[in-house]
Write an enzyme that holds these catalytic residues in place. Structure first.
Site, PDB file in Angstrom:
ATOM      1  N   GLU A 410     -31.189 -23.934  55.245  1.00  0.00           N
ATOM      2  CA  GLU A 410     -31.675 -22.611  55.662  1.00  0.00           C
ATOM      3  C   GLU A 410     -30.700 -21.460  55.479  1.00  0.00           C
ATOM      4  O   GLU A 410     -30.976 -20.361  55.966  1.00  0.00           O
ATOM      5  CB  GLU A 410     -32.197 -22.658  57.113  1.00  0.00           C
ATOM      6  CG  GLU A 410     -33.389 -23.583  57.259  1.00  0.00           C
ATOM      7  CD  GLU A 410     -34.096 -23.495  58.603  1.00  0.00           C
ATOM      8  OE1 GLU A 410     -33.507 -22.983  59.550  1.00  0.00           O
ATOM      9  OE2 GLU A 410     -35.249 -23.961  58.684  1.00  0.00           O
TER      10      GLU A 410
HETATM   11  C1  BMA Z   1     -35.253 -26.182  61.386  1.00  0.00           C
HETATM   12  C2  BMA Z   1     -34.041 -27.072  61.364  1.00  0.00           C
HETATM   13  C3  BMA Z   1     -33.234 -26.979  62.601  1.00  0.00           C
HETATM   14  C4  BMA Z   1     -34.052 -26.756  63.822  1.00  0.00           C
HETATM   15  C5  BMA Z   1     -35.521 -26.856  63.557  1.00  0.00           C
HETATM   16  C6  BMA Z   1     -36.367 -26.550  64.734  1.00  0.00           C
HETATM   17  O1  BMA Z   1     -35.030 -24.997  60.790  1.00  0.00           O
HETATM   18  O2  BMA Z   1     -33.308 -26.858  60.223  1.00  0.00           O
HETATM   19  O3  BMA Z   1     -32.312 -25.949  62.465  1.00  0.00           O
HETATM   20  O4  BMA Z   1     -33.693 -27.644  64.794  1.00  0.00           O
HETATM   21  O5  BMA Z   1     -35.818 -25.973  62.562  1.00  0.00           O
HETATM   22  O6  BMA Z   1     -36.225 -25.216  65.138  1.00  0.00           O
END
Ligand code: BMA
Length: 808
Positions: A410
């Site tokens: 991300e």
């Molecule tokens: C995603 C993952 C984590 C997170 C999840 C839930 O973006 O990469 O960073 O725990 O969402 O929010």
């Protein structure tokens, strides 16, 4: 011959004036817990009580006496967490600042007290930040300034328990003349021939500098030999008619022993062994009329990846044994998962993880360890990142299960969308790692494997990093703001993350929150819910379908778990029905690292949520699903098996009381690894204004291998709260299994429509498990729930453990 002494025993942890017994591998928290200095931070509000542990410096000590006839002795650490300075007999050995690297110190001729002094990770991060300057982070913690498991600082499913310690094995290696320092097997397939090209590096002692060395490699009776006058060589082996390694569901997982021996005229000096597998892997990112694809191709076969995201299985990862990896990954395989993504806020897992994946046929997508923040590219981090990448690429590349390297989680998206750009004001943020350093390292060391710069990533800056039409996509808007039906609004090319929260099993909550009167907002429940507005999202998710239960914790627990299962199933059924445009779903998340309300399918105590059982169904080779679309209702038959699927599907338009309004059939012929979408005739489509009609589709007697299974799809056109449900009535019979005291079959006979009937086995005993998730029964139908691990059960308790939709 090299001689190895494990240094597992004999360690102490200095705590004030006391020396506490220490476990290696381990960490400060688990040592303090064993010595009863702290209470379990996983229970109650205990996490808060131990915040001080992560703020202090800690020292591990051990007496090191060794006596060896060898020319060299190395002290080798597979993992130090994290910023340490080491001394032996008062003499400095060196310093470390990276949890993700292995370290080797020459300790020839030295002995005395070995001290490993860990600085607080917060102090180390602050010192680095003072050099690099500030960078944005999604979490208010300094995880981007220290090469340490990011979620150790807390996450939206994880506690803030900042560890220190010798978290992986440590040993002494005594050796003379030369040792094997690095082996890179490049394994490919050419026609029916398996090819292994081994890049071998050695290290020599001073005395061994001019010696002629020999290297021999063996796989399945085929040998190659080389003579080394320098420090490196290449060995090549060809195996005719090699057996291919396949992902599970596509074939078998034959593994071959690769043995390497280094020697000189005195005999063998060192050996190396791994199991390898022969397969090709490509990532097809070709542009097409839908955008840019993202399809894994193994041995030439294009694959829809049935994935799950993996996080560290314990907030204290040193506690995860090979057996625990095996248990968890077997659970994944039994849920018909064929790919696990090792997420970038965690760790490069232990070899035992990848060994289990090799054997189970689970493809592994491995993130490099960067998540949800901007990372400085200056020293001292840059050098650490490169060293860590090199170390782990080489360590993991022998595993056939590993199919993809990914640059980060991300961060390319964060740069574009999360207001980092103004805050950065031109500072480095990690792009140079993801688009420069890391792909260079992979191309140099492990050129047989694909690399992608990030998840999500569209392939270039020409498109938004999270553009569903290009590459990988993270689908979070739905959980954050919408009804799960909205998953059907788009067809991303590859859904690398999406998910829905639910609390863990009741037995897990009771163990983690002893004495608490459980309520959605009781203190322990709130403490074990780390997501932003987590309970708000849970409640709104339920309220779109059901009256929100007030003051009835058990019903709230059932409904939140049910909605989680339905939501993830809705996404997967829709996306699978769009293969090959969509080529994979990786559900967030498979597992948990402590007892918590989270997106996991398997909770922190290893118990399964209803979602787990739904994954089994929606990830099966064959899936029948009814999909509402703008052009009307569609029956999709997803056939991921190698055999064609011919079946007749009976469609019944029913009323809530079981009355059949109309019945019809559709013939389905789905070729191997394909999807057929058929329009449901208008006359069979339930009238949503009636509030009481629904559709049942039953496929039977499927021809071909694996045929004969009965598959069903259901479609209720209105939310449960608007549907004219009858008061659910059913009979329950217990059928003990002769000779098996610990098992009982619970047979339920429905007298009315019974929707999403769930047996919460953990209510029958903490070790009890059920083979099934929620089941919907039509009037007159029967279902069998197999319960194991329960001991003798009382019929009243079984009744009390059964829940179903009840919104009369
Ligand atoms: C995603 C993952 C984590 C997170 C999840 C839930 O973006 O990469 O960073 O725990 O969402 O929010």
């Amino acid at each position: 011959m090299k001689d190895v002494t494990q240094l597992t025993e004999g360690w102490s942890l200095r705590h004030g004036d006391a020396l506490l017994p220490a476990r290696v591998p381990g960490c400060v928290h688990t040592d303090l817990l064993a010595a009863q200095v702290i209470e379990d931070p996983f229970t109650g509000l205990g996490e808060k009580e131990v915040e001080w542990v992560g703020r202090r410096a800690w020292t591990y000590v051990r007496r090191l006496a060794h006596d060896s006839a060898h020319e060299r002795t190395d002290l080798v650490f597979d993992g130090l967490d994290t910023a340490a300075s080491l001394t032996l007999g008062g003499r400095p050995l060196g310093t470390t600042r990276n949890m993700h690297r292995r370290y080797r110190f020459d300790v020839t001729g030295l002995d005395g007290d070995l001290e490993v002094r860990f600085a607080s990770a917060y102090d180390e991060a602050a010192a680095v930040r003072a050099v690099t300057g500030e960078r944005p982070n999604v979490y208010p913690e300094p995880s981007q300034y220290i090469r340490k498991m990011a979620c150790n600082f807390g996450w939206d499913w994880g506690p803030t328990l900042v560890t220190a310690g010798i978290w992986r094995p440590v040993r002494l290696e005594h050796w003379s003349t030369a040792r094997i320092s690095r082996v890179r097997p490049l394994v490919t397939v050419d026609g029916t021939t398996g090819r292994v090209e081994i890049r071998l590096d050695v290290e020599r002692t001073r005395q061994g500098q001019d010696r002629t060395l020999t290297a021999e490699a063996r796989v399945a009776g085929v040998r190659a030999e080389a003579v080394l006058t320098g420090d490196e060589t290449v060995l090549r082996l060809d195996l005719p008619d090699v057996r291919l390694w396949w992902p599970r569901g596509y074939g078998e997982q034959p593994l071959y022993d690769l043995d390497i021996t280094l020697g000189d005229d005195t005999g063998p000096l060192d050996t190396w062994h791994r199991r390898i597998g022969f397969r090709t892997v490509e990532l097809d990112r070709s542009p097409d009329e839908h955008g840019t694809g993202f399809t894994l191709v193994v041995n030439g076969v294009r694959i829809f990846a049935r994935g799950a995201n993996w996080i560290p299985d314990d907030a204290f990862p040193s506690r995860v044994t090979p057996e625990r990896y095996r248990t968890r990954l077997t659970q994944a395989a039994e849920a018909n998962i064929d790919l696990v993504r090792v997420w970038g806020g965690g760790i490069y897992e232990d070899d035992a993880f990848y060994d289990a994946c090799d054997e189970l046929g689970l493809m592994v997508w491995q993130d490099f360890l960067f998540a949800c923040s901007a990372y400085p590219e200056e020293q001292p981090l840059r050098g650490e990142v490169e060293a860590e990448a090199r170390d782990n690429v080489v360590r993991l590349m022998p595993h056939p299960s590993l199919v993809l390297w990914n640059g980060n989680n991300e961060n390319l998206w964060g740069f574009r969308d999360w207001d980092w750009e103004p805050a950065l004001a031109g500072d480095s943020w990690g792009e140079g790692y993801y688009l420069g350093l890391l792909p260079r390292v992979v191309a140099e060391l492990d050129p047989t494997r694909p690399y992608t710069a990030g998840s999500p990533w569209s392939g270039s800056w020409d498109h938004h990093p999270n553009d569903p039409a290009h590459g990988t996509h993270h689908s979070w808007e739905v959980w954050n703001r919408q009804d799960y039906a909205e998953y059907r609004a788009s067809v991303p090319r590859f859904v690398a993350e999406f998910g829905w929260q639910a609390p863990p099993a009741l037995a897990t909550l009771r163990r983690a929150l002893p004495g608490e009167e459980l309520a959605p907002d009781s203190p322990g429940m709130l403490h074990h819910q780390k997501a932003e507005d987590g309970n708000g999202k849970l409640n709104r998710g339920v309220a779109r379908h059901f009256p929100l239960p007030d003051g009835d914790f058990d019903r709230w627990h059932y409904l939140t778990q049910l909605v989680q299962a339905r939501a993830v199933a809705a996404g997967i059924e829709h996306w699978r029905s769009h293969w090959p445009v969509c080529a994979g779903t990786v559900v967030w998340q498979l597992n948990d690292c402590w007892p918590v309300t989270s997106w996991a399918a398997i909770d922190g105590d290893g118990r399964t949520k209803p979602l787990y059982h739904e994954l089994k169904r929606v990830y099966a080779d064959r899936l029948l699903t009814l999909q509402p679309t703008a052009d009307g209702l569609v029956l999709a038959a997803v056939n991921q098996s190698a055999e064609p699927w011919h079946t007749t599907v009976t469609l019944r338009r029913l009323e809530a009381d079981g009355t059949t309004l109309l019945e019809g059939t559709l013939d389905v012929a789905a070729a191997a690894r394909s999807v057929v979408r058929l329009a449901v005739p208008g006359a069979l489509t339930p009238d949503e204004r009636s509030g009481k009609e629904f559709l049942v589709a039953d496929a039977s007697g499927s021809a071909g291998a694996g045929g004969g299974e009965e598959l069903r799809a259901l479609h209720f056109p209105v939310p449960d709260k608007d549907f004219a449900h009858p008061a659910p009535r059913y009979d329950v019979a217990l059928e003990p299994v002769p000779g098996q005291r610990d098992r009982v079959d619970v047979v339920v006979s429905a007298r009315t429509l019974v929707r999403d009937l769930l047996l919460q086995a953990d209510r029958l005993g903490p070790a009890a498990a059920c083979d099934s998730g929620p089941l919907t029964l039509l009037p007159g139908e029967r279902a069998r729930f197999r319960v194991t691990g329960c001991g003798p059960v009382d019929p009243q308790d079984v009744r009390a453990a059964l829940f179903c939709v009840d919104v009369v």
